[in-house]
Design a protein around this motif. Sequence first.
Motif, PDB file in Angstrom:
ATOM      1  N   ILE A 108       0.881  -1.156   0.015  1.00 45.42           N
ATOM      2  CA  ILE A 108      -0.038   0.088   0.121  1.00 45.42           C
ATOM      3  C   ILE A 108       0.747   1.129   0.043  1.00 45.42           C
ATOM      4  O   ILE A 108       1.768   1.269   0.919  1.00 45.42           O
ATOM      5  CB  ILE A 108      -1.093   0.057   1.263  1.00 45.42           C
ATOM      6  CG1 ILE A 108      -1.723  -1.093   1.189  1.00 45.42           C
ATOM      7  CG2 ILE A 108      -2.011   1.199   1.168  1.00 45.42           C
ATOM      8  CD1 ILE A 108      -2.611  -1.317   2.531  1.00 45.42           C
ATOM      9  N   VAL A 109       0.698   2.063  -1.174  1.00 44.57           N
ATOM     10  CA  VAL A 109       1.528   3.416  -1.131  1.00 44.57           C
ATOM     11  C   VAL A 109       0.673   4.276  -0.884  1.00 44.57           C
ATOM     12  O   VAL A 109      -0.614   4.708  -1.382  1.00 44.57           O
ATOM     13  CB  VAL A 109       2.225   3.675  -2.697  1.00 44.57           C
ATOM     14  CG1 VAL A 109       2.965   4.870  -2.667  1.00 44.57           C
ATOM     15  CG2 VAL A 109       3.011   2.338  -3.032  1.00 44.57           C
ATOM     16  N   LYS A 110       0.931   5.372   0.234  1.00 47.43           N
ATOM     17  CA  LYS A 110       0.171   6.465   0.594  1.00 47.43           C
ATOM     18  C   LYS A 110       0.836   7.681   0.052  1.00 47.43           C
ATOM     19  O   LYS A 110       2.016   7.854   0.288  1.00 47.43           O
ATOM     20  CB  LYS A 110       0.017   6.450   1.965  1.00 47.43           C
ATOM     21  CG  LYS A 110      -0.737   5.238   2.588  1.00 47.43           C
ATOM     22  CD  LYS A 110      -0.645   5.452   4.149  1.00 47.43           C
ATOM     23  CE  LYS A 110      -1.544   4.011   4.699  1.00 47.43           C
ATOM     24  NZ  LYS A 110      -1.502   4.182   6.075  1.00 47.43           N
ATOM     25  N   ARG A 111      -0.031   8.494  -0.794  1.00 42.70           N
ATOM     26  CA  ARG A 111       0.506   9.663  -1.328  1.00 42.70           C
ATOM     27  C   ARG A 111      -0.336  10.839  -0.970  1.00 42.70           C
ATOM     28  O   ARG A 111      -1.706  10.775  -0.463  1.00 42.70           O
ATOM     29  CB  ARG A 111       0.636   9.661  -2.625  1.00 42.70           C
ATOM     30  CG  ARG A 111       1.633   8.497  -3.380  1.00 42.70           C
ATOM     31  CD  ARG A 111       1.691   8.624  -4.750  1.00 42.70           C
ATOM     32  NE  ARG A 111       0.382   8.406  -5.423  1.00 42.70           N
ATOM     33  CZ  ARG A 111      -0.170   8.994  -6.404  1.00 42.70           C
ATOM     34  NH1 ARG A 111       0.338  10.096  -6.798  1.00 42.70           N
ATOM     35  NH2 ARG A 111      -1.394   8.620  -7.215  1.00 42.70           N
ATOM     36  N   LYS A 112       0.133  11.953  -1.076  1.00 45.66           N
ATOM     37  CA  LYS A 112      -0.585  13.254  -0.645  1.00 45.66           C
ATOM     38  C   LYS A 112      -0.596  13.839  -2.050  1.00 45.66           C
ATOM     39  O   LYS A 112       0.353  14.534  -2.552  1.00 45.66           O
ATOM     40  CB  LYS A 112       0.013  14.088   0.565  1.00 45.66           C
ATOM     41  CG  LYS A 112      -0.121  13.583   1.719  1.00 45.66           C
ATOM     42  CD  LYS A 112       0.390  14.109   2.803  1.00 45.66           C
ATOM     43  CE  LYS A 112       0.207  13.462   4.265  1.00 45.66           C
ATOM     44  NZ  LYS A 112      -0.709  13.793   4.984  1.00 45.66           N
ATOM     45  N   ILE A 113      -1.869  14.351  -2.393  1.00 43.73           N
ATOM     46  CA  ILE A 113      -2.024  15.088  -3.748  1.00 43.73           C
ATOM     47  C   ILE A 113      -2.402  16.530  -3.483  1.00 43.73           C
ATOM     48  O   ILE A 113      -3.376  16.583  -2.612  1.00 43.73           O
ATOM     49  CB  ILE A 113      -3.220  14.337  -4.727  1.00 43.73           C
ATOM     50  CG1 ILE A 113      -2.955  12.861  -4.808  1.00 43.73           C
ATOM     51  CG2 ILE A 113      -3.459  15.213  -5.864  1.00 43.73           C
ATOM     52  CD1 ILE A 113      -1.901  12.401  -5.690  1.00 43.73           C
ATOM     53  N   PRO A 114      -1.761  17.591  -4.164  1.00 42.41           N
ATOM     54  CA  PRO A 114      -2.059  18.766  -3.862  1.00 42.41           C
ATOM     55  C   PRO A 114      -3.830  19.209  -4.136  1.00 42.41           C
ATOM     56  O   PRO A 114      -3.935  18.675  -5.347  1.00 42.41           O
ATOM     57  CB  PRO A 114      -0.973  19.481  -4.606  1.00 42.41           C
ATOM     58  CG  PRO A 114      -0.563  18.625  -5.658  1.00 42.41           C
ATOM     59  CD  PRO A 114      -0.577  17.398  -5.108  1.00 42.41           C
ATOM     60  N   VAL A 115      -4.157  19.989  -3.618  1.00 38.89           N
ATOM     61  CA  VAL A 115      -5.619  20.373  -3.915  1.00 38.89           C
ATOM     62  C   VAL A 115      -5.618  21.918  -3.881  1.00 38.89           C
ATOM     63  O   VAL A 115      -5.181  22.619  -2.765  1.00 38.89           O
ATOM     64  CB  VAL A 115      -6.727  19.688  -2.930  1.00 38.89           C
ATOM     65  CG1 VAL A 115      -8.146  20.601  -3.133  1.00 38.89           C
ATOM     66  CG2 VAL A 115      -6.558  18.360  -2.869  1.00 38.89           C
ATOM     67  N   ILE A 116      -6.203  22.613  -4.796  1.00 36.11           N
ATOM     68  CA  ILE A 116      -6.515  24.188  -4.874  1.00 36.11           C
ATOM     69  C   ILE A 116      -7.961  24.442  -4.619  1.00 36.11           C
ATOM     70  O   ILE A 116      -8.841  23.629  -5.346  1.00 36.11           O
ATOM     71  CB  ILE A 116      -5.835  24.876  -5.916  1.00 36.11           C
ATOM     72  CG1 ILE A 116      -5.655  26.106  -5.653  1.00 36.11           C
ATOM     73  CG2 ILE A 116      -6.473  24.518  -7.157  1.00 36.11           C
ATOM     74  CD1 ILE A 116      -4.743  26.978  -6.569  1.00 36.11           C
ATOM     75  N   HIS A 117      -8.357  25.531  -3.893  1.00 39.30           N
ATOM     76  CA  HIS A 117      -9.831  26.233  -3.893  1.00 39.30           C
ATOM     77  C   HIS A 117      -9.576  27.527  -4.220  1.00 39.30           C
ATOM     78  O   HIS A 117      -8.809  28.265  -3.206  1.00 39.30           O
ATOM     79  CB  HIS A 117     -10.423  25.710  -2.494  1.00 39.30           C
ATOM     80  CG  HIS A 117     -10.402  24.296  -2.187  1.00 39.30           C
ATOM     81  ND1 HIS A 117     -11.573  23.707  -2.553  1.00 39.30           N
ATOM     82  CD2 HIS A 117      -9.727  23.628  -1.354  1.00 39.30           C
ATOM     83  CE1 HIS A 117     -11.370  22.403  -2.141  1.00 39.30           C
ATOM     84  NE2 HIS A 117     -10.195  22.419  -1.101  1.00 39.30           N
ATOM     85  N   ILE A 118     -10.127  28.214  -5.080  1.00 36.68           N
ATOM     86  CA  ILE A 118     -10.228  29.480  -5.329  1.00 36.68           C
ATOM     87  C   ILE A 118     -11.678  29.987  -5.263  1.00 36.68           C
ATOM     88  O   ILE A 118     -12.639  29.835  -6.183  1.00 36.68           O
ATOM     89  CB  ILE A 118      -9.632  29.733  -6.793  1.00 36.68           C
ATOM     90  CG1 ILE A 118      -8.199  29.277  -6.863  1.00 36.68           C
ATOM     91  CG2 ILE A 118      -9.558  31.100  -6.967  1.00 36.68           C
ATOM     92  CD1 ILE A 118      -7.777  29.050  -8.317  1.00 36.68           C
ATOM     93  N   LEU A 119     -11.762  30.931  -4.314  1.00 38.55           N
ATOM     94  CA  LEU A 119     -13.149  31.614  -4.359  1.00 38.55           C
ATOM     95  C   LEU A 119     -12.932  32.925  -4.946  1.00 38.55           C
ATOM     96  O   LEU A 119     -12.248  33.660  -4.831  1.00 38.55           O
ATOM     97  CB  LEU A 119     -13.443  32.062  -2.695  1.00 38.55           C
ATOM     98  CG  LEU A 119     -14.653  32.939  -2.509  1.00 38.55           C
ATOM     99  CD1 LEU A 119     -15.873  32.274  -2.850  1.00 38.55           C
ATOM    100  CD2 LEU A 119     -14.716  33.273  -1.162  1.00 38.55           C
ATOM    101  N   LEU A 120     -13.918  33.005  -5.937  1.00 42.00           N
ATOM    102  CA  LEU A 120     -13.981  34.373  -6.487  1.00 42.00           C
ATOM    103  C   LEU A 120     -15.568  34.912  -6.275  1.00 42.00           C
ATOM    104  O   LEU A 120     -16.467  34.409  -6.322  1.00 42.00           O
ATOM    105  CB  LEU A 120     -13.890  34.128  -7.876  1.00 42.00           C
ATOM    106  CG  LEU A 120     -12.765  33.636  -8.963  1.00 42.00           C
ATOM    107  CD1 LEU A 120     -12.912  33.654 -10.355  1.00 42.00           C
ATOM    108  CD2 LEU A 120     -11.669  34.251  -8.363  1.00 42.00           C
ATOM    109  N   SER A 121     -15.343  36.119  -5.916  1.00 45.24           N
ATOM    110  CA  SER A 121     -16.590  36.815  -5.215  1.00 45.24           C
ATOM    111  C   SER A 121     -16.754  38.214  -6.008  1.00 45.24           C
ATOM    112  O   SER A 121     -15.894  39.246  -6.057  1.00 45.24           O
ATOM    113  CB  SER A 121     -16.625  37.109  -3.927  1.00 45.24           C
ATOM    114  OG  SER A 121     -17.688  37.845  -3.326  1.00 45.24           O
ATOM    115  N   VAL A 122     -17.951  38.547  -6.464  1.00 43.96           N
ATOM    116  CA  VAL A 122     -18.456  39.770  -7.039  1.00 43.96           C
ATOM    117  C   VAL A 122     -18.538  40.808  -5.979  1.00 43.96           C
ATOM    118  O   VAL A 122     -18.083  41.950  -6.025  1.00 43.96           O
ATOM    119  CB  VAL A 122     -19.655  39.693  -7.942  1.00 43.96           C
ATOM    120  CG1 VAL A 122     -20.136  41.132  -8.275  1.00 43.96           C
ATOM    121  CG2 VAL A 122     -19.313  38.892  -8.914  1.00 43.96           C
TER     122      VAL A 122
END
Length: 174
Positions: A110-124
């Motif tokens: 079992i190979v455990k990895r951490k994958i990068p994640v991005i969240h971008i909030l755009l607000s008017v």
Amino acid sequence: MENYYKGKNVEEDLERDKIPIKDLPVNFLWMQVKGGSKMGNLLAHASGILEDKTTTAIVWSAAGVGIPKAISCAEILKRQFSIGYQITKLTHKNVEEYWEPKLDGLETIIVKRKIPVIHILLSVTPITDTTELGYQTIEGKKFWHKEVTTSNTKPNQSYKSKKPFKYKKAVMNS
């Protein structure tokens, strides 16, 4: 690894209620971008929602290879609709890869990895917490404008005087 074959992948799903941005608007559009997503489809959907004015905020989320596409979509939409407020957060998600043995007597790896994640909030509409890490605004700043120069100075022409590099053949005396 020649004695193993790749089995299943178990990865965390992105969830709407686990977006790491504080004080998210109640009614926001959540766009999940994957590596195979078509930018035209993503932008058409998000543009339609913004034009209908059914929401004033969009969150773009992506993991791994989808991150550059999510950033591009957010930037295009930001310029297209002059969206002035943004919060960007980077996190990760866990993935487990299972490698099954081809031979008897070997154990599953079992190979455990951490994958990068991005969240971008755009607000008017303005974001209330301007101290949150990742907060950006374009208030008072002008992007994408051209300055007109009226000076009569000639551009630097020193680069034109250089001759292109040519290979010289070595002369061998025999």
